[in-house]
Design a protein around this motif. Structure first.
Motif: not given
Length: 473
Positions: A341-357
């Motif tokens: 599950i964590g890998s899928l979330i990371a792959i989908v959100g890889a282009n917005s890491v700073m806003a995500y954090l």
């Protein structure tokens, strides 16, 4: 006589008897030092620069926020040796066996969020090392994490111990190079304008970083002897977490000041880019260190998430005995699901890491500060560290199925935080009046602790219980 050690940790959410206690207090320093001395913390240090603060005020915010939040975080470390069970299952003594599933479910989401955010950065390191896509890098990084996680408690501590020294060497050099690059840049035409609201938001983010470690801490101190000195384990945990965080976040501030656009879009590349010119041969080593840091912190995220998920499952009468007797296999199986599950979330959100954090930290502060306040108030002020361990596993025991005072205090604290919230998608009326400043963490601590203490003292005298350290299975 101590039980013979096994390669893979045998226990999960069950009580650790005194015959199996082991470990040194300093291991808490190395665990939380290396857990914080990694690229996710570096990325967080870039946020105040993104908010428009100068490097000087950014450093002030991260130092003050970590120093304050670390006090709450490290207090949880005392609970592990005293009670001998994982951190979040202790919530049953306050919230009840079923009621604790509310903060447990939220903490599982937190672990997944942090796991995905760190996996994005680890994936970027793998992508740079092997020349593969970021998606492939995320999968490889997470498989390495799962391998460490599967071995369990002792392996995680040993890995963190050796990582501490390696991380320190690379970060010393990286810090020196960052200061050198910053000093060589031309002066900015316009200095950053000081903003008190942005400063308070930055402080809240760094306070939250420390306090959201609360659900982790006792997981990694519960095997230590019960007579471990409270002060020594507190300070070892505190200094490991605070020093590691401040150092890594300082590097983030410097990277943001050197090249804000690159640092915000790709913190991994920004950090590795410090190792150029005569230091170019160390760039691969820097990337390996970034990867190793992600593996350590994500092993903690995966471990805590699985213990919390297993605690939820064990609240079912039909699964209780199975979850306790076969906890190792539940942990390993839940870990596989978490990695997927964590890998899928990371792959989908890889282009917005700073806003995500940024958004993740702001949301988590509203939830876990009240939980932490309630948990610590119960441990230090009401029950003075004395609990009936057997009843923590029994919904018909003295803690019951639902802990009404804790649930009421938890919900009320979150409701009263709403006017003070300041997020990209919602700003409460008090926060608007303060120009967007975020002081929610102060409200959460005071209301959560104060209301819970008042409700518990009003009900009856809270007994100072004689702990029953018997294996619940």
């Amino acid at each position: 006589m101590s039980q013979e050690k096994t390669v893979i940790e045998r226990r999960a959410i069950d009580f650790v008897p005194e015959s199996e206690r082991h470990g040194k207090v300093f291991s808490m320093f190395t665990l939380f030092f290396s857990g914080n001395m990694q690229i996710t913390a570096v990325a967080l240090g870039i946020i105040p620069i993104e908010l428009g603060l100068s490097p000087g005020w950014s450093i002030f915010a991260l130092v003050l926020g970590n120093l304050l939040g670390g006090c709450v975080m490290a207090a949880h470390a005392v609970q592990g040796p005293r009670i001998g069970i994982p951190q979040m299952i202790q919530s049953r003594a306050q919230f009840g066996v079923l009621g604790a599933n509310l903060p447990l479910a939220l903490v599982v989401l937190m672990y997944l969020g942090f796991f995905a955010g760190s996996a994005i950065l680890g994936g970027e390191a793998i992508a740079n090392i092997l020349g593969v896509s970021s998606g492939v890098g995320i999968v490889v990084a997470n498989l390495l994490t799962y391998l460490l996680f599967a071995f369990g408690y002792d392996a995680i501590h040993r890995c963190a111990k050796w990582a501490t020294y390696i991380f320190a060497v690379i970060f010393i050099l990286g810090t020196v190079l960052a200061f050198g690059k910053l000093a060589g840049l031309p002066a900015a035409p316009h200095a950053a304008v000081f903003s008190l609201p942005m400063l308070l938001i930055a402080i809240a983010i760094f306070v939250a970083w420390q306090i959201t470690y609360g659900p982790y801490v006792a997981d990694y101190s519960r095997y230590m002897p019960r007579d471990t000195a409270a002060g020594s384990i507190f300070w070892s945990t505190y200094f490991g977490s605070v020093i590691g965080s401040i150092w890594a976040m300082l590097v983030g501030v410097l990277l943001g000041a050197i090249d804000q656009k690159l640092a915000a879009s790709d913190p991994t590349a920004a950090f590795a880019g410090l190792f150029s010119g005569p230091w170019a041969e160390l760039r691969i080593i820097a990337l390996i260190v970034i990867l190793a840091g992600v593996v350590v912190i994500n092993a903690l995220n995966l471990y805590g998430g699985c213990l919390s998920s297993l605690t939820i499952l064990s609240s079912s009468l039909s699964l209780r005995q199975s979850a306790l007797r076969h906890g190792k296999w539940y942990r390993i199986g839940l870990g596989a699901a978490g990695v997927t599950i964590g890998s899928l979330i990371a792959i989908v959100g890889a282009n917005s890491v700073m806003a995500y954090l940024n958004n993740l930290m702001l949301i988590l502060v509203y939830v876990f500060i009240p939980w932490s306040a309630i948990n610590l108030t119960d441990f230090f002020l009401l029950r003075h560290g004395e609990y009936s361990v057997a009843d923590i596993y029994d919904r018909h025991g003295r803690y019951g199925a639902w802990g009404v005072p804790a649930l009421a205090a938890f919900v009320l604290a979150i409701v009263l935080e709403i006017p003070f919230m300041s997020t990209p998608f919602f700003t409460g009326p008090v926060a608007k009046h303060l120009g967007g400043a975020d002081v929610t963490w102060i409200v959460g601590l005071l209301v959560g602790s104060g209301v819970y203490y008042a409700l518990m003292r009003a009900r009856t005298r809270v007994p100072h219980e004689s702990p029953r350290f018997t294996d619940p299975v």
